[in-house]
Design an enzyme around this catalytic site. Structure first.
Site, short mmCIF file in Angstrom:
data_model
loop_
_atom_site.label_atom_id
_atom_site.label_comp_id
_atom_site.label_asym_id
_atom_site.label_seq_id
_atom_site.Cartn_x
_atom_site.Cartn_y
_atom_site.Cartn_z
N THR A 97 0.87 -1.18 0.00
CA THR A 97 0.00 0.00 0.00
C THR A 97 0.90 1.23 0.00
O THR A 97 1.58 1.51 0.99
CB THR A 97 -0.93 0.01 1.23
OG1 THR A 97 -1.80 -1.12 1.16
CG2 THR A 97 -1.77 1.29 1.26
N LYS A 172 -7.63 1.48 -2.81
CA LYS A 172 -7.27 1.10 -1.44
C LYS A 172 -7.47 2.28 -0.50
O LYS A 172 -7.91 2.12 0.65
CB LYS A 172 -5.82 0.61 -1.39
CG LYS A 172 -5.32 0.24 0.01
CD LYS A 172 -6.10 -0.92 0.63
CE LYS A 172 -5.59 -1.27 2.03
NZ LYS A 172 -4.30 -1.97 2.02
N LYS A 240 -0.44 5.48 8.33
CA LYS A 240 0.29 5.59 7.07
C LYS A 240 -0.67 5.64 5.90
O LYS A 240 -0.55 6.48 5.01
CB LYS A 240 1.24 4.40 6.91
CG LYS A 240 2.14 4.47 5.67
CD LYS A 240 2.62 3.10 5.21
CE LYS A 240 1.56 2.41 4.38
NZ LYS A 240 2.05 1.19 3.69
#
Length: 290
Positions: A97, A172, A240
């Site tokens: 990711t 995502k 994050k």
């Protein structure tokens, strides 16, 4: 069966690579911490490489699952990076990711080398990886996706091609934005029920069959009530991911005020020492009725 290099043998990459071995593929693996690669290799019988370039040499497919943008840039384009030895016509699949920016950058770099690229972040956590039940959102050309789908089916239950390069990463981000909002609402509902001295099991039974139902409610309501927060995806990782979404929103002009607010709430959880707790620990920052 394919010759595959797998780079990144962490809590996600290790189980995913194991499914590929079980499917009959020939693997060479690399991990920055060699002891982790050695332990995995001893269990599953794959060859070990000294660096990403060695792992990728003469491979049909290279798969990465590392930590962040810098890690990904290093294992692909850095010194001894995988792109330096990947043959023309090979396929690169990234499960990290990361930002949509680096996904697009890697695609441009790979295109000049004749390498096909799919950005393919995953959802489902460690248990999804171990059980071969991940959901994967993919960006890239139709041709690259078709080739990648055959490989990823070894460890995924749902694989969706959402668009061009970078679309996997931005999808995502949608996933994490949605989860953040759901968990904050769930946390507030739980604390409200406790303050009202309600039977939490009955509350769950009553509201989980209607519009309030969610995966988070069904799987985390009871554990949140017991202050149990050891279920994989950590607050540090969520921050994050939300940071990536906030950065992309500045670029595309989207307004994501709830995600930005929940990100700050997670910062409070981190400050209280809960960075390694799972994301449902968001509830811990709300006062609990004694």
């Amino acid at each position: 069966m394919a010759k595959i290099a797998f780079i990144g043998m962490g809590v996600m990459g290790g189980p995913m690579a194991a499914h590929l071995v079980d499917a009959g593929h020939e693997l060479t693996v690399y991990n920055r911490t060699r002891a982790k690669a050695e332990a995995w290799g001893a269990k599953h019988g794959a060859a070990l490489a000294e660096n990403p370039a060695e792992a990728a040499r003469d491979k049909q497919i290279v798969i990465t699952c590392v930590g962040n943008d810098d890690d990904l840039a290093s294992v692909t384009m850095g010194r001894d990076g995988a792109f330096s030895t990947m043959p023309s016509g090979s396929l690169f699949i990234d499960h990290t990711t990361v930002s949509a920016r680096i996904a697009r950058q890697l695609s441009v770099e790979a295109e000049g080398r004749g390498i096909h690229v799919v950005d393919a972040p995953v959802s489902g956590g460690q248990s999804g990886a171990e059980n071969g039940a991940l959901s994967i959102m993919c960006g890239g050309s139709k041709e690259a996706f078709a080739a990648a789908e055959l490989i990823m089916s070894a460890y995924a239950e749902r694989i969706v091609h959402v668009g061009r390069t970078g679309a996997g990463q931005t999808t995502k981000m949608c996933n994490q934005i949605a989860i953040a909002g759901v968990l904050e609402g769930l946390s507030e509902a739980l604390r409200f029920a406790q303050a009202s001295q309600l039977d939490l099991e009955k509350v769950h039974e009553a509201i989980s069959g209607g519009a309030a139902q969610s995966w988070q409610m069904d799987n985390r309501w009871a554990t949140m009530a017991k202050d149990e927060f050891d279920f994989g995806f950590a607050v540090d990782w969520m921050r994050k991911d939300l940071g990536l979404a906030i950065e992309e929103a500045r670029s595309n002009g989207a307004a994501i005020p709830v995600a930005a607010l929940v990100d700050q709430f997670y910062a409070e959880v981190q400050a209280d020492g809960g960075g390694r707790n799972d994301t449902s620990s968001l509830v811990s920052r709300l006062p609990k009725r004694k």
